[in-house]
Design an enzyme around this catalytic site. Structure first.
Site, PDB file in Angstrom:
ATOM      1  N   CYS A  69     -14.381  10.247  46.573  1.00 38.24           N
ATOM      2  CA  CYS A  69     -13.771   8.962  46.218  1.00 38.24           C
ATOM      3  C   CYS A  69     -14.399   8.368  44.966  1.00 38.24           C
ATOM      4  O   CYS A  69     -13.916   7.362  44.441  1.00 38.24           O
ATOM      5  CB  CYS A  69     -13.884   7.982  47.380  1.00 38.24           C
ATOM      6  N   HIS A  91      -6.281   2.707  47.374  1.00 41.61           N
ATOM      7  CA  HIS A  91      -7.361   3.647  47.109  1.00 41.61           C
ATOM      8  C   HIS A  91      -6.813   5.045  46.813  1.00 41.61           C
ATOM      9  O   HIS A  91      -6.944   5.955  47.627  1.00 41.61           O
ATOM     10  CB  HIS A  91      -8.308   3.653  48.312  1.00 41.61           C
TER      11      HIS A  91
END
Lengths: 161, 395
Positions: free
Chosen positions: B83, B335
Site C-alpha cells: 500500500c 485507497h
C-alpha cells in the site's frame, strides 16, 4: 554440474519434503472503457471504427478518446475498411497453457485500411496455408454470422487479390 | 545530492471505475499533472509506475500506461511496496533526480481493483505478509491484522471503539467536500457503531474501501524547475523503513515501528524537531481508523498513548493543532493501492500552494506538510516531507 559448488537435488528428492499447494482462482472482469466499447459495438454491424484527431490528423485504431501527442481530446469517429495488410505474422503451434496444438494458428499484425500508418490489430489469418503467408499481403475480414460485440466477431482475415 | 521539487500533480476521480480501463484511468491523473506543470512528454526522462496488481488483468502495467500516455520509449519500471507503492515510486524518482541521473521524472500510481471480485481481492490482500504462517492456516484478512493492533492499543491505553469511530467521522466529513473522493457522504459515530463487525473491534465503517483510481506527480531537479514553474514544492525529506513479514515478530502492537523509523529519518533530513508546531497539515495512512491513531503517535505529533485523545479533542480537524487527512483520507477518498501515496503527495503540494480551496483548504502558516504512507501491516513505511521553501524555513 560437477564444476558448480553445492549439492544438486533431484525432483525425486524434493518430493520427500512436505509441500503446501494452493490453487489461484482468479476471474478478472476487464472493462473495455469508452472507446473500445464503441469499437466492439461497431463489430456487431461488421464495422471497424477509429478515432480521428483533427489537429495532427491521425486516425487511430484501436480507438482512444484522447490524442496523447496533441494532448487534447480527439474529435471524431471514422468508419474504416474491413481490409488491411499483414505487417508481421507468426505460426503458433502451442496453446495459451503451452500444450501442443494439432493444427497451428496463424496470428498476424494487420494494418487496417483507412487508419494512419502502423495502426494495426492482432488477429487470426485463415483460408491460407502457413507457407503462403507473406508480409505486406492484402487481407479482408471474414465475419461471423452471429456477432455479439467481440473482436472474434471477425472469424479471421483472409488473403484477397 | 541535488534538491528535488514537485512541478505538478493530478488525480483521477476515485471509486468503482468500471467506465475506464487501467491506462485510461492513469491518463486522467497524468493529464492533469502535465497541464498543471506545463511539462510535455518530450521533457520527461523516465516514468515510474506504482501498482500492486494481482487483482487486475494487466501484468505489465507500466508499459500499458506508457503507451497510452505517449511516453514510449522513455525508460520505466513498476514499483511495488504494497500500500506504500506510491511513496516508494516517488522515492525512486527522487533518488534518480537527486543523484543526477535524471532531470524530470513522472510518477504515475494506478490501481484497478474492481477487475476482480471482492472475495478475490480480500483474499489477495490477506496474503500480504507471510503466506504460510498467517494466511494459509487461518485465512486472515487485512482488517483482522489491524484488529490485532486495535485490541492491543485499546487494552493498553483505554481507548474505546467510539474513539476510533471519530476518525472515520472526520475523514468522511472532509470526503464530503472532495469531488474526487470515493465516498462523499458524512457519517456519524452511531453509523460506525451500528455497522457490522468485520474483525472485532473493527467494523465495516472503520475500514477503507476497495477503490479504483490513479494519481500522478511530476518531479524535477533544482536546475530544471525554473524552466517550468515559479511555484515548485520541494521534497525536503523522505524516510523509509521496513517491518517484519510476520506480525508475530513485532516488538509490540501499539504502533508501527517502521513508520516511526521512517518519520525520524525524514525529520532529520528536514531538520524538524517539533513536528506538530512546524507542519501545516498531514496526510496519514488511515486504511483503518486505528491506523490513523497510531500514525499520530508514530509521527511524534503526540506521545505514545495520547493519539486517541487528539481525535477526541478534534485537534486533527482544520483549525485544530494539526489537521490530518483533509482529503478524506484512505477511509473516504478511497485507497487504490498503488495510487494512494502519489495521491497524498500530490494533494499536499496543492494544499501548500493554496490550490485546494474551500472547506478542505488548510491554513498554510509555515509551508510544511507531511505524507505518511504504510504498506502492509507496517511491512513498508515511507514518510515524505514537503516544503514551499528550498533551503530554510518559510516565515
Amino acid at each position: 554440474m560437477q564444476s558448480l559448488p553445492g549439492v544438486s537435488v533431484s525432483s525425486e528428492e524434493i518430493k520427500k519434503y512436505v509441500t503446501e499447494q494452493f490453487e489461484a482462482r482468479i476471474r478478472y472482469s476487464w472493462t473495455s472503457g469508452v472507446a473500445i466499447s464503441r469499437f466492439l459495438e461497431g463489430l456487431k454491424n461488421k464495422e471497424i471504427w477509429g478515432r480521428k484527431c483533427n489537429r495532427c490528423g491521425r486516425i487511430v485504431v484501436p480507438p482512444r478518446m484522447y490524442c496523447e501527442q496533441c494532448f487534447r481530446p480527439n474529435d471524431e469517429w471514422v468508419k474504416l475498411k474491413d481490409t488491411g495488410k499483414v505487417n508481421t505474422y507468426s505460426v503458433a503451434y502451442v496453446n495459451a497453457d503451452a500444450s501442443r496444438r494439432k493444427e497451428p494458428i496463424i496470428i498476424a499484425v494487420i494494418e487496417i485500411d483507412g487508419a494512419s500508418p502502423l495502426m494495426g490489430i492482432l488477429h487470426y489469418l485463415g483460408e491460407v496455408q502457413p507457407d503462403d503467408v507473406r508480409i505486406g499481403m492484402k487481407v479482408k475480414a471474414v465475419w461471423k454470422d452471429e456477432r455479439k460485440g467481440s473482436i472474434l466477431d471477425i472469424r479471421y482475415f483472409k488473403p484477397i487479390g | 545530492m541535488r534538491r528535488v521539487a514537485i512541478l505538478g500533480a493530478g488525480q483521477s476521480r476515485f471509486g468503482k471505475r468500471t467506465d475506464v480501463r487501467l491506462d485510461e484511468l492513469a491518463w486522467e491523473s497524468f493529464r492533469e499533472a502535465m497541464v498543471e506543470s506545463g511539462v510535455t512528454q518530450r521533457d520527461i526522462d523516465s516514468f515510474i509506475v506504482s501498482t500492486l496488481g494481482g487483482w487486475s488483468a494487466e501484468v505489465l502495467p507500466a508499459v500499458v500506461v506508457g503507451e497510452y500516455c505517449g511516453l514510449t520509449p522513455k525508460p520505466t519500471m513498476r514499483v511495488e511496496a504494497a500500500c506504500a507503492s506510491g511513496s516508494a515510486a516517488v522515492y525512486q524518482a527522487y533518488t534518480m533526480i537527486a543523484s543526477g541521473h535524471a532531470e524530470v521524472v513522472s510518477v504515475i500510481g494506478v490501481e484497478k481493483m474492481s477487475e476482480s471480485s471482492t472475495p478475490t481481492t480480500v483474499e489477495l490482500i490477506g496474503r500480504a505478509g507471510n503466506y504460510f504462517w498467517e494466511f494459509e492456516n487461518y485465512g486472515m484478512t487485512f482488517p483482522a491484522y489491524y484488529a490485532l493492533y486495535a485490541s492491543s492499543y485499546m487494552n493498553r491505553y483505554g481507548a474505546t471503539e467510539e474513539d476510533l469511530a471519530l476518525v472515520a467521522v472526520k475523514n468522511h466529513y472532509y470526503g464530503s467536500f472532495n469531488p474526487k473522493a470515493h465516498f462523499q457522504r458524512r457519517i456519524s459515530v452511531d453509523d460506525v457503531m451500528k455497522s457490522i463487525y468485520v474483525a472485532d473491534p473493527l467494523k465495516l465503517l472503520d475500514c477503507s474501501p476497495i477503490t479504483d483510481g490513479s494519481a500522478t506527480v511530476i518531479l524535477a531537479s533544482e536546475e530544471s524547475v525554473k524552466k517550468f514553474t515559479n511555484e515548485p514544492v520541494w521534497i525536503r525529506g523522505i524516510g523509509a523503513a521496513s517491518g517484519t513479514a510476520n506480525l508475530s515478530k513485532r516488538d509490540n502492537f501499539l504502533g508501527l515501528e517502521a513508520a516511526r523509523k521512517a518519520a525520524d529519518d525524514a525529520y532529520k533530513q528536514a531538520n524538524i524537531e517539533r513536528p506538530i508546531s512546524k507542519l501545516d497539515l498531514v496526510e496519514a495512512h488511515d486504511c483503518f481508523t486505528i491506523a490513523e491513531v497510531m500514525a499520530y503517535e508514530d509521527l511524534r505529533l503526540v506521545e505514545r498513548g495520547e493519539g486517541y485523545k487528539l481525535i477526541k479533542e478534534e485537534q486533527t480537524y482544520k483549525g485544530g493543532k494539526i489537521p490530518v487527512n483533509l482529503s478524506g483520507g484512505l477511509k473516504a477518498k478511497g485507497h487504490p493501492i498503488g495510487a494512494t501515496g502519489v495521491s497524498m503527495i500530490g494533494e499536499l503540494s496543492k494544499q501548500l500552494l493554496g490550490r485546494i480551496g474551500g472547506e478542505r483548504q488548510a491554513d498554510i502558516k509555515h509551508g510544511w506538510a507531511l505524507a505518511h504512507n504504510v504498506g502492509g501491516t507496517g511491512h513498508y513505511a515511507y514518510v515524505t516531507i514537503l516544503s514551499l521553501d528550498k533551503n530554510g524555513d518559510v516565515l
